[in-house]
Design a protein around this motif. Structure first.
Motif, PDB file in Angstrom:
ATOM      1  N   ALA A  46       0.877  -1.178   0.000  1.00 35.71           N
ATOM      2  CA  ALA A  46       0.000   0.000   0.000  1.00 35.71           C
ATOM      3  C   ALA A  46       0.909   1.221   0.000  1.00 35.71           C
ATOM      4  CB  ALA A  46      -0.912   0.004   1.225  1.00 35.71           C
ATOM      5  N   LYS A  47       0.361   2.366  -0.382  1.00 40.85           N
ATOM      6  CA  LYS A  47       1.151   3.606  -0.423  1.00 40.85           C
ATOM      7  C   LYS A  47       0.439   4.683   0.386  1.00 40.85           C
ATOM      8  CE  LYS A  47       4.352   3.196  -3.865  1.00 40.85           C
ATOM      9  NZ  LYS A  47       5.735   3.464  -3.634  1.00 40.85           N
ATOM     10  N   PRO A  48       1.198   5.475   1.133  1.00 37.09           N
ATOM     11  CA  PRO A  48       0.578   6.627   1.791  1.00 37.09           C
ATOM     12  C   PRO A  48       0.185   7.653   0.725  1.00 37.09           C
ATOM     13  CG  PRO A  48       2.953   6.682   2.063  1.00 37.09           C
ATOM     14  CD  PRO A  48       2.626   5.392   1.379  1.00 37.09           C
ATOM     15  N   THR A  49      -0.885   8.369   0.978  1.00 37.96           N
ATOM     16  CA  THR A  49      -1.349   9.370   0.018  1.00 37.96           C
ATOM     17  C   THR A  49      -1.719  10.658   0.744  1.00 37.96           C
ATOM     18  OG1 THR A  49      -3.622   8.570   0.191  1.00 37.96           O
ATOM     19  CG2 THR A  49      -2.275   7.623  -1.577  1.00 37.96           C
ATOM     20  N   GLY A  50      -1.944  11.677  -0.038  1.00 39.27           N
ATOM     21  CA  GLY A  50      -2.462  12.937   0.483  1.00 39.27           C
ATOM     22  C   GLY A  50      -1.599  13.558   1.561  1.00 39.27           C
ATOM     23  N   LEU A  51      -2.257  14.052   2.585  1.00 34.11           N
ATOM     24  CA  LEU A  51      -1.578  14.763   3.667  1.00 34.11           C
ATOM     25  C   LEU A  51      -0.587  13.863   4.396  1.00 34.11           C
ATOM     26  CD1 LEU A  51      -1.264  17.364   5.270  1.00 34.11           C
ATOM     27  CD2 LEU A  51      -3.184  16.624   6.698  1.00 34.11           C
ATOM     28  N   ILE A  52      -0.956  12.606   4.608  1.00 35.26           N
ATOM     29  CA  ILE A  52      -0.041  11.674   5.298  1.00 35.26           C
ATOM     30  C   ILE A  52       1.260  11.524   4.510  1.00 35.26           C
ATOM     31  CG2 ILE A  52       0.313   9.259   5.962  1.00 35.26           C
ATOM     32  CD1 ILE A  52      -1.442  10.448   7.950  1.00 35.26           C
ATOM     33  N   GLU A  53       1.153  11.429   3.199  1.00 36.63           N
ATOM     34  CA  GLU A  53       2.371  11.323   2.386  1.00 36.63           C
ATOM     35  C   GLU A  53       3.228  12.573   2.542  1.00 36.63           C
ATOM     36  OE1 GLU A  53       3.946  10.528  -2.149  1.00 36.63           O
ATOM     37  OE2 GLU A  53       1.826  10.981  -1.840  1.00 36.63           O
ATOM     38  N   GLN A  54       2.607  13.736   2.544  1.00 41.42           N
ATOM     39  CA  GLN A  54       3.359  14.982   2.706  1.00 41.42           C
ATOM     40  C   GLN A  54       4.034  15.038   4.073  1.00 41.42           C
ATOM     41  OE1 GLN A  54       3.995  17.046   0.139  1.00 41.42           O
ATOM     42  NE2 GLN A  54       2.869  15.469  -0.968  1.00 41.42           N
ATOM     43  N   ILE A  55       3.320  14.598   5.118  1.00 38.88           N
ATOM     44  CA  ILE A  55       3.902  14.578   6.461  1.00 38.88           C
ATOM     45  C   ILE A  55       5.072  13.595   6.513  1.00 38.88           C
ATOM     46  CG2 ILE A  55       3.471  13.948   8.876  1.00 38.88           C
ATOM     47  CD1 ILE A  55       0.627  15.150   8.469  1.00 38.88           C
ATOM     48  N   LEU A  56       4.939  12.449   5.852  1.00 36.75           N
ATOM     49  CA  LEU A  56       6.052  11.492   5.809  1.00 36.75           C
ATOM     50  C   LEU A  56       7.263  12.086   5.110  1.00 36.75           C
ATOM     51  CD1 LEU A  56       4.162   8.162   5.161  1.00 36.75           C
ATOM     52  CD2 LEU A  56       5.729   8.596   7.047  1.00 36.75           C
ATOM     53  N   LYS A  57       7.061  12.867   4.071  1.00 34.93           N
ATOM     54  CA  LYS A  57       8.187  13.512   3.392  1.00 34.93           C
ATOM     55  C   LYS A  57       8.883  14.495   4.324  1.00 34.93           C
ATOM     56  CE  LYS A  57       6.505  12.819  -1.285  1.00 34.93           C
ATOM     57  NZ  LYS A  57       6.031  13.429  -2.519  1.00 34.93           N
ATOM     58  N   ILE A  58       8.107  15.199   5.125  1.00 31.39           N
ATOM     59  CA  ILE A  58       8.679  16.105   6.118  1.00 31.39           C
ATOM     60  C   ILE A  58       9.448  15.298   7.166  1.00 31.39           C
ATOM     61  CG2 ILE A  58       8.120  17.720   7.980  1.00 31.39           C
ATOM     62  CD1 ILE A  58       5.736  18.636   6.144  1.00 31.39           C
ATOM     63  N   ALA A  92      10.286  21.890  13.399  1.00 31.10           N
ATOM     64  CA  ALA A  92      11.725  21.781  13.122  1.00 31.10           C
ATOM     65  C   ALA A  92      12.017  22.166  11.680  1.00 31.10           C
ATOM     66  CB  ALA A  92      12.213  20.362  13.410  1.00 31.10           C
ATOM     67  N   VAL A  93      11.165  21.739  10.768  1.00 33.12           N
ATOM     68  CA  VAL A  93      11.366  22.073   9.358  1.00 33.12           C
ATOM     69  C   VAL A  93      11.157  23.565   9.144  1.00 33.12           C
ATOM     70  CG1 VAL A  93      10.464  21.758   7.030  1.00 33.12           C
ATOM     71  CG2 VAL A  93      10.807  19.795   8.506  1.00 33.12           C
ATOM     72  N   LEU A  98      13.616  28.986   8.157  1.00 32.81           N
ATOM     73  CA  LEU A  98      13.823  30.386   8.543  1.00 32.81           C
ATOM     74  C   LEU A  98      15.304  30.702   8.685  1.00 32.81           C
ATOM     75  CD1 LEU A  98      11.058  31.074  11.235  1.00 32.81           C
ATOM     76  CD2 LEU A  98      11.139  31.878   8.873  1.00 32.81           C
ATOM     77  N   LYS A  99      16.070  29.724   9.191  1.00 29.13           N
ATOM     78  CA  LYS A  99      17.509  29.917   9.381  1.00 29.13           C
ATOM     79  C   LYS A  99      18.298  29.650   8.107  1.00 29.13           C
ATOM     80  CE  LYS A  99      17.835  27.122  12.847  1.00 29.13           C
ATOM     81  NZ  LYS A  99      18.267  26.284  13.947  1.00 29.13           N
ATOM     82  N   GLY A 100      17.629  29.156   7.069  1.00 28.12           N
ATOM     83  CA  GLY A 100      18.333  28.833   5.830  1.00 28.12           C
ATOM     84  C   GLY A 100      19.159  27.581   5.936  1.00 28.12           C
ATOM     85  N   ASP A 101      18.791  26.676   6.834  1.00 28.29           N
ATOM     86  CA  ASP A 101      19.525  25.430   7.030  1.00 28.29           C
ATOM     87  C   ASP A 101      19.334  24.539   5.806  1.00 28.29           C
ATOM     88  OD1 ASP A 101      20.595  23.008   7.865  1.00 28.29           O
ATOM     89  OD2 ASP A 101      19.807  23.199   9.891  1.00 28.29           O
ATOM     90  N   GLU A 102      20.418  24.205   5.146  1.00 30.44           N
ATOM     91  CA  GLU A 102      20.339  23.419   3.921  1.00 30.44           C
ATOM     92  C   GLU A 102      20.226  21.914   4.179  1.00 30.44           C
ATOM     93  OE1 GLU A 102      20.051  24.491   0.714  1.00 30.44           O
ATOM     94  OE2 GLU A 102      19.737  26.401   1.697  1.00 30.44           O
ATOM     95  N   ARG A 103      20.461  21.483   5.433  1.00 32.85           N
ATOM     96  CA  ARG A 103      20.384  20.047   5.707  1.00 32.85           C
ATOM     97  C   ARG A 103      18.956  19.534   5.603  1.00 32.85           C
ATOM     98  NH1 ARG A 103      22.943  19.946  11.430  1.00 32.85           N
ATOM     99  NH2 ARG A 103      21.627  21.767  11.453  1.00 32.85           N
ATOM    100  N   VAL A 104      17.989  20.363   5.967  1.00 34.72           N
ATOM    101  CA  VAL A 104      16.583  19.956   5.943  1.00 34.72           C
ATOM    102  C   VAL A 104      15.937  20.669   4.775  1.00 34.72           C
ATOM    103  CG1 VAL A 104      14.409  19.918   7.198  1.00 34.72           C
ATOM    104  CG2 VAL A 104      16.573  19.665   8.425  1.00 34.72           C
ATOM    105  N   ARG A 105      15.655  19.905   3.712  1.00 31.29           N
ATOM    106  CA  ARG A 105      15.098  20.508   2.505  1.00 31.29           C
ATOM    107  C   ARG A 105      13.898  19.751   2.055  1.00 31.29           C
ATOM    108  NH1 ARG A 105      18.964  23.358  -1.068  1.00 31.29           N
ATOM    109  NH2 ARG A 105      17.067  23.287  -2.107  1.00 31.29           N
TER     110      ARG A 105
END
Length: 105
Positions: A46-58, A92-93, A98-105
């Motif tokens: 199965a695949k996550p979709t919608g908002l859950i998928e976006q939250i997983l990407k975060i 955290a993201v 805001l700080k321009g941290d490139e590690r979290v993109r």
């Protein structure tokens, strides 16, 4: 940091858990889904979709930062409410952008 087209694969979801050092149940609690749902996503039946998928990407982006991943691990281990853990991940993201941290993109 939302990634390209297509859904998340099972390895990415598993890497979130490994980086946060949490169980399928614990990730499911954070996302409001069952541990069986996490298992199906990881096995790609199965695949996550919608908002859950976006939250997983975060979550994936946050899990790649050792300090933030450690903070999530500690929050889960101290039995912090799932909604508060999710708030930390999303915040955290936002804070790193805001700080321009490139590690979290």
């Amino acid at each position: 940091f939302m990634g390209g087209m297509g859904g998340m694969d099972g390895l990415e979801i598993r890497s979130i858990r490994r980086n946060f050092e949490i169980s399928q149940k614990e990730l499911g609690d954070i996302l409001g889904v069952s541990s069986m749902t996490i298992l199906r996503w990881e096995k790609e039946s199965a695949k996550p979709t919608g908002l859950i998928e976006q939250i997983l990407k975060i979550c994936l982006a946050v899990s790649r930062d050792g300090r933030m991943a450690g903070n999530v691990h500690r929050l889960v281990r101290t039995r912090t409410e799932a909604a508060a853990v999710l708030w930390y991940i999303l915040n955290a993201v936002y804070a790193s952008k805001l700080k321009g941290d490139e590690r979290v993109r």
